[in-house]
Structures are given as C-alpha cells and as structure tokens.
Write a protein that holds these residues in place. Sequence first.
Motif, PDB file in Angstrom:
ATOM      1  N   ARG A   1      -9.372   1.917   0.720  1.00  0.00           N
ATOM      2  CA  ARG A   1      -9.061   3.079   0.183  1.00  0.00           C
ATOM      3  C   ARG A   1      -8.871   4.368   1.701  1.00  0.00           C
TER       4      ARG A   1
ATOM      5  N   ARG B   1      -5.763   3.604   3.723  1.00  0.00           N
ATOM      6  CA  ARG B   1      -4.662   4.160   3.047  1.00  0.00           C
ATOM      7  C   ARG B   1      -4.539   5.597   3.293  1.00  0.00           C
ATOM      8  N   LYS B   2      -5.846   6.364   3.302  1.00  0.00           N
ATOM      9  CA  LYS B   2      -5.835   7.808   3.273  1.00  0.00           C
ATOM     10  C   LYS B   2      -5.741   8.256   4.736  1.00  0.00           C
TER      11      LYS B   2
ATOM     12  N   LYS C   1      -3.291   6.906   6.783  1.00  0.00           N
ATOM     13  CA  LYS C   1      -2.096   6.975   7.030  1.00  0.00           C
ATOM     14  C   LYS C   1      -1.247   8.080   7.087  1.00  0.00           C
TER      15      LYS C   1
ATOM     16  N   GLN D   1      -1.529   6.594  -3.368  1.00  0.00           N
ATOM     17  CA  GLN D   1      -1.378   5.434  -3.948  1.00  0.00           C
ATOM     18  C   GLN D   1      -0.260   5.023  -4.388  1.00  0.00           C
TER      19      GLN D   1
ATOM     20  N   ALA E   1       1.860   3.961  -1.229  1.00  0.00           N
ATOM     21  CA  ALA E   1       1.478   2.529  -0.769  1.00  0.00           C
ATOM     22  C   ALA E   1       1.912   1.346  -1.586  1.00  0.00           C
TER      23      ALA E   1
ATOM     24  N   GLU F   1      -8.782  -0.811  -5.001  1.00  0.00           N
ATOM     25  CA  GLU F   1      -9.286   0.161  -4.412  1.00  0.00           C
ATOM     26  C   GLU F   1     -10.621   0.719  -4.978  1.00  0.00           C
TER      27      GLU F   1
ATOM     28  N   MET G   1      -1.164  -5.819   3.111  1.00  0.00           N
ATOM     29  CA  MET G   1      -2.139  -4.695   3.162  1.00  0.00           C
ATOM     30  C   MET G   1      -2.648  -4.724   4.727  1.00  0.00           C
TER      31      MET G   1
ATOM     32  N   TYR H   1      -1.977  -1.673   6.709  1.00  0.00           N
ATOM     33  CA  TYR H   1      -3.237  -0.615   7.169  1.00  0.00           C
ATOM     34  C   TYR H   1      -3.865  -1.004   8.577  1.00  0.00           C
TER      35      TYR H   1
END
Length: 92
Positions: free
Chosen positions: A15, A18-19, A21, A25, A28, A43, A57, A61
Amino acid sequence: MTRDKFYDEAPAIFRKARKEKPLTQEKAAEILNISVRSLQLIEVGARVPKLDVALRMAKLYKISLDKMMDMVELKFPPSNEKEEQSKSYVSV
C-alpha cells in the motif's frame, strides 16, 4: 517470519509503495493486469499475490524479490523418518 507476519507487514508495504508512486488502486490494478478487487484484497492481507502478480508488483513498486520473500517463511514437511525425527524445517 511467520505467515501471520506476512499478513501483518506485506499489505502495508504494498500500500505504501503504491501511494509513493503515487498511483490509485484503479491505475495500479490496470498496470498490474489484475482487478481492483484483487489489489484491494492484497493490500488488506486477505490474499497473497500469485507469483506472476508478485513479480509485476516488485517491478512496478521497485521492491526487491528478496524483500518480498523475506516477508514469508516457508516450511517444508520432512520427507523421511530421519528428518521427521529432527523436525528440521527450511526457511526461505
């Protein structure tokens, strides 16, 4: 690290990555070629990603596969009586 620890730590790592980046959601999931619901379940720790998804992933990421594997402790059952007596398990 135990399987329970995977569920405690990995979702937060995914999580956060991802945030950072920053990606929604929805975006991604599109990039990873999975459903938004699948990503949501990963997540929150309700689902462990399949290998192909984990690879995507890791690349998206920028998380090393070593770090991902460190999140999971795999235990293999003994294959013969001698090993069974020693109760030796392998962590990966």
